[in-house]
Design an enzyme around this catalytic site. Structure first.
Site, PDB file in Angstrom:
ATOM      1  N   GLN A   1       0.847  -1.199   0.000  1.00 47.63           N
ATOM      2  CA  GLN A   1       0.000   0.000   0.000  1.00 47.63           C
ATOM      3  C   GLN A   1       0.882   1.248   0.000  1.00 47.63           C
ATOM      4  O   GLN A   1       1.054   1.902   1.019  1.00 47.63           O
ATOM      5  CB  GLN A   1      -0.884  -0.033   1.256  1.00 47.63           C
ATOM      6  N   PHE A   2       1.447   1.591  -1.163  1.00 48.84           N
ATOM      7  CA  PHE A   2       2.356   2.734  -1.228  1.00 48.84           C
ATOM      8  C   PHE A   2       1.665   4.046  -0.878  1.00 48.84           C
ATOM      9  O   PHE A   2       2.307   5.003  -0.457  1.00 48.84           O
ATOM     10  CB  PHE A   2       3.029   2.825  -2.602  1.00 48.84           C
ATOM     11  N   THR A   3       0.343   4.091  -0.991  1.00 49.99           N
ATOM     12  CA  THR A   3      -0.369   5.342  -0.718  1.00 49.99           C
ATOM     13  C   THR A   3      -0.326   5.741   0.756  1.00 49.99           C
ATOM     14  O   THR A   3      -0.701   6.863   1.099  1.00 49.99           O
ATOM     15  CB  THR A   3      -1.833   5.270  -1.200  1.00 49.99           C
TER      16      THR A   3
END
Length: 150
Positions: free
Chosen positions: A77-79
């Protein structure tokens, strides 16, 4: 490194090529930041495995995932590293580049598995549908820098 831990009754992840699901356990949303190191991976994995987020017979949060024989669904989940200070569109310059992030994400999942917990994953770098049935809800955010939980 940032990891959102959600205690779940059930969780699933699906995209065009995979479908993985778990019953009782943790759904992890895993963010790898540009400064994340292997020391962070080890520190966060150990902290999550030992986290007493499941209720004992008295209703107290006293049991860890191993004690309840829970499973883990780990989703990249890079966000989690979104920078929203300016404008209306988030920036992601605080995320590690995808190639390096994927290596650390895989090492994180391997570190979790080393504790004899079943770990299932999403597929790094793809659009996925995630279903989560929270239990509680219990949601904890773990963050590490320089190998220390902050």
């Amino acid at each position: 490194m940032k990891v959102v831990v959600q205690r779940v009754k059930r969780a699933a992840v699906t995209n065009k090529s995979i479908h993985n699901e778990i019953d009782k356990g943790f759904c992890l949303l895993v963010g790898i930041g540009k400064d994340t190191t292997e020391a962070d991976i080890d520190a966060v994995a150990k902290k999550i495995i030992n986290a007493r987020l499941f209720e004992d017979e008295n209703g107290k949060l006293n049991l860890n995932i191993q004690q309840v024989e829970g499973q883990i669904l780990s989703i990249s989940q890079f966000t989690l590293y979104a920078d929203v200070r300016k404008g209306n569109r988030p920036g992601f310059s605080n995320s590690k580049n995808p190639e390096e992030a994927n290596v650390l994400y895989e090492k994180f999942n391997t570190a979790l598995k080393a504790y004899d917990v079943e770990v299932k994953t999403g597929e790094f770098g793809t659009d996925m549908e995630v279903e989560i049935i929270n239990d509680g809800p219990v949601t904890i955010i773990y963050e590490s820098q320089d190998g220390k939980i902050i």
